[in-house]
Write a protein that holds these residues in place. Structure first.
Motif, mmCIF file in Angstrom:
data_model
loop_
_atom_site.group_PDB
_atom_site.id
_atom_site.type_symbol
_atom_site.label_atom_id
_atom_site.label_comp_id
_atom_site.label_asym_id
_atom_site.label_seq_id
_atom_site.Cartn_x
_atom_site.Cartn_y
_atom_site.Cartn_z
ATOM 1 N N ASN A 29 78.989 4.292 90.294
ATOM 2 C CA ASN A 29 78.454 5.377 90.965
ATOM 3 C C ASN A 29 77.362 5.766 90.303
ATOM 4 O O ASN A 29 76.824 7.112 90.535
ATOM 5 N N SER A 30 76.823 5.258 89.422
ATOM 6 C CA SER A 30 75.530 6.070 88.528
ATOM 7 C C SER A 30 74.339 5.732 89.471
ATOM 8 O O SER A 30 73.300 6.274 89.123
ATOM 9 N N ASN B 273 74.037 6.055 92.849
ATOM 10 C CA ASN B 273 74.119 6.357 94.268
ATOM 11 C C ASN B 273 72.855 7.065 94.705
ATOM 12 O O ASN B 273 72.623 7.063 95.883
ATOM 13 N N GLU B 274 71.885 7.553 93.928
ATOM 14 C CA GLU B 274 70.783 8.235 94.653
ATOM 15 C C GLU B 274 69.510 7.356 94.542
ATOM 16 O O GLU B 274 68.443 7.751 94.835
#
Length: 99
Positions: free
Chosen positions: A14-15, A17-18
């Motif tokens: 999830n690192s 996501n952006e």
């Protein structure tokens, strides 16, 4: 893309996501070609089984396959070597001797 994800969080869950991943992948079928030996090949350049396009088998499709192959070879030097190899194989046959 993988470098961006690695820099964003070293690949931890999830690192990334952006991070904008871009447009989704869309597969476009360009056709199928296969050589079956003895100067014969199969060429299917249709978009689907029911679609319009070219579907051939035999000697003509062999020359189409060879033309497509030679255009995909990267350098002129390698194209020349491939072409010379094809000509020598046509004249002398395949080398089946063992060293």
């Amino acid at each position: 893309m993988l470098n961006k994800i690695g820099k964003a969080g070293a690949g931890h869950a999830n690192s990334a996501n952006e991070i904008e991943l871009g447009d989704p992948f869309v597969y476009k079928h360009l056709g199928s070609m296969a050589t079956i030996g003895r100067y014969k090949a199969l060429v299917d350049l249709r978009q689907s089984k029911e679609g319009k396009g070219l579907a051939l088998a035999g000697v003509l499709s062999f020359f189409i396959w060879r033309s497509a192959y030679i255009t995909r070879v990267v350098s002129w030097r390698n194209r020349f070597y491939v072409f010379v190899n094809w000509i020598t194989t046509l004249i002398f046959g395949r080398d089946i001797s063992r060293l």
